[in-house]
Design an enzyme around this catalytic site. Sequence first.
Site, PDB file in Angstrom:
ATOM      1  N   SER A 104       0.966  -0.816  -0.118  1.00  0.00           N
ATOM      2  CA  SER A 104      -0.248   0.091  -0.306  1.00  0.00           C
ATOM      3  C   SER A 104       0.642   1.737   0.216  1.00  0.00           C
ATOM      4  CB  SER A 104      -1.043   0.113   1.279  1.00  0.00           C
ATOM      5  OG  SER A 104      -1.733   1.052   1.105  1.00  0.00           O
ATOM      6  N   LYS A 105       0.489   2.037  -0.210  1.00  0.00           N
ATOM      7  CA  LYS A 105       0.879   3.687  -0.190  1.00  0.00           C
ATOM      8  C   LYS A 105       0.294   4.723  -0.449  1.00  0.00           C
ATOM      9  CE  LYS A 105       5.424   4.742  -0.269  1.00  0.00           C
ATOM     10  NZ  LYS A 105       6.328   4.246   0.507  1.00  0.00           N
TER      11      LYS A 105
END
Length: 474
Positions: A104-105
């Site tokens: 994720s980011k």
Amino acid sequence: MKTEPSFRESVDIMFNRAVALMDLSPGLEQKIRVCNSTYTVRFGVRLRGKIETFTGYRSVHSEHMEPVKGGIRYATGVNQDEVEALAALMTYKCALVQTPFGGSKGGLCIDPREWNAHEMEQITRRFAYELIKRDLISPSQNVPAPDMGTGEREMAWITDQYRRMNTTDINASACVTGKPINAGGIQGRVEATGRGVQYALEEFFRYEEDKAKANLTGTLDGKRVIVQGLGNVGYHAAKFLSEEDGCKITAVIERDGAVVNPDGLAIEFLKEHIILTGGVKGFAGGEYVEDGAAVLEQECDILIPAAMEGVINLNNAKNIKTKLIVEAANGPVTAGADEILRKKGIVIIPDMYANAGGVTVSYFEWVKNLSHIRFGRMQRRQEESRHRLILEELERLSQDPAISWELSDGFKQKYLKGAGELELVRSGLDDTMRASYQAMREVWHNNPKVDDLRTAAYLVSIGRVAASYRSKGL
Ligand code: GLU
């Protein structure tokens, strides 16, 4: 200027290159490559008498393992394409270093220098609120961490915000990593990514065959290193490599130019100078060069881009004169540049491995939070008392006139000391960096179709993600 694909397309090109060498079931390749979801939020905060609107993102690339993991970046250039590319890299990175997370980011379009601490807190809490209420920050679903423009301070605000909204969650502090020690953080997290870069290089230098591929010989001692970006990652990598491995940091490139010293720069002093003045200009320990981009092309043994994505691209790749590139930043070499550099015989230690020290120690922090106990608390003193037993026995034996030896100076103290949290974190990180490198080099040397470490890294990590999907019946 030559046109290049976007950052996300660049990551996809590298992914496709690797996947072409694999035998994945139809459709699985596409399932792994695509970003599962990206949440965009525009929120307002009342600041300086008016409502300011900010845009933020949280992308979830792959949920083959949960929680998903990845930092939150604060920068003006943040956009959906970038956040998705970075989320994809997190998936491959976590799989490569075997942390049990999906990728994720997050990102917020903001120049953190424009706002004071109180304003930053209001903005961060509001952004966190938006993500928390959608489970995009949660100890079991999605665990952010620092990235460019964020640090311990922001992580502490996020944890506190999560606690306010989840007052009975006993695992609340595991909702984010990279926290200050007094808010549930772990020793060695701040230095972790730079430390990981050092361990990666030390491991590379253990193999004659690998060094030979980069036209390098000997040890790290005396090697000329150029570092681009003296932020958290670049600073720690440069500091450890120069102070502990004998590398000479011959140039540091920053926003306002570069500073060069063929005998090696004193990193600690240079960092102080940057904090005081905002740049490298005027640093007494080296020669200032305004054109930082030209210094990137100077001759050296090891080049460490530790700032932004895309800094080595179609325009400058052919001029790069290093033997080895260590990607401390995420995506510093574009797909086009990667091809040019490979043809030139420059070896690249890829981002998903080289900068994985951060997420590795994040994993240790998350485990510490969930177990509610500091590493080493149970065994440290017991370890010390067992060591003491052996030492006392050795000392007793050495008193025997028939035996003429004594313990060397300092040995007793060093041997007695049981491992505390910092020692354990470093040992776990070193082990992770060695094991992951070995998995990569095995493919690099044994698969005749693979001629670079990046493709090898993708093969290892995609293989693991695919196995995880398969075991789910997908
Ligand atoms: N932002 C860091 C990275 O890109 C750390 C991520 C994390 O610890 O979750 O790897």
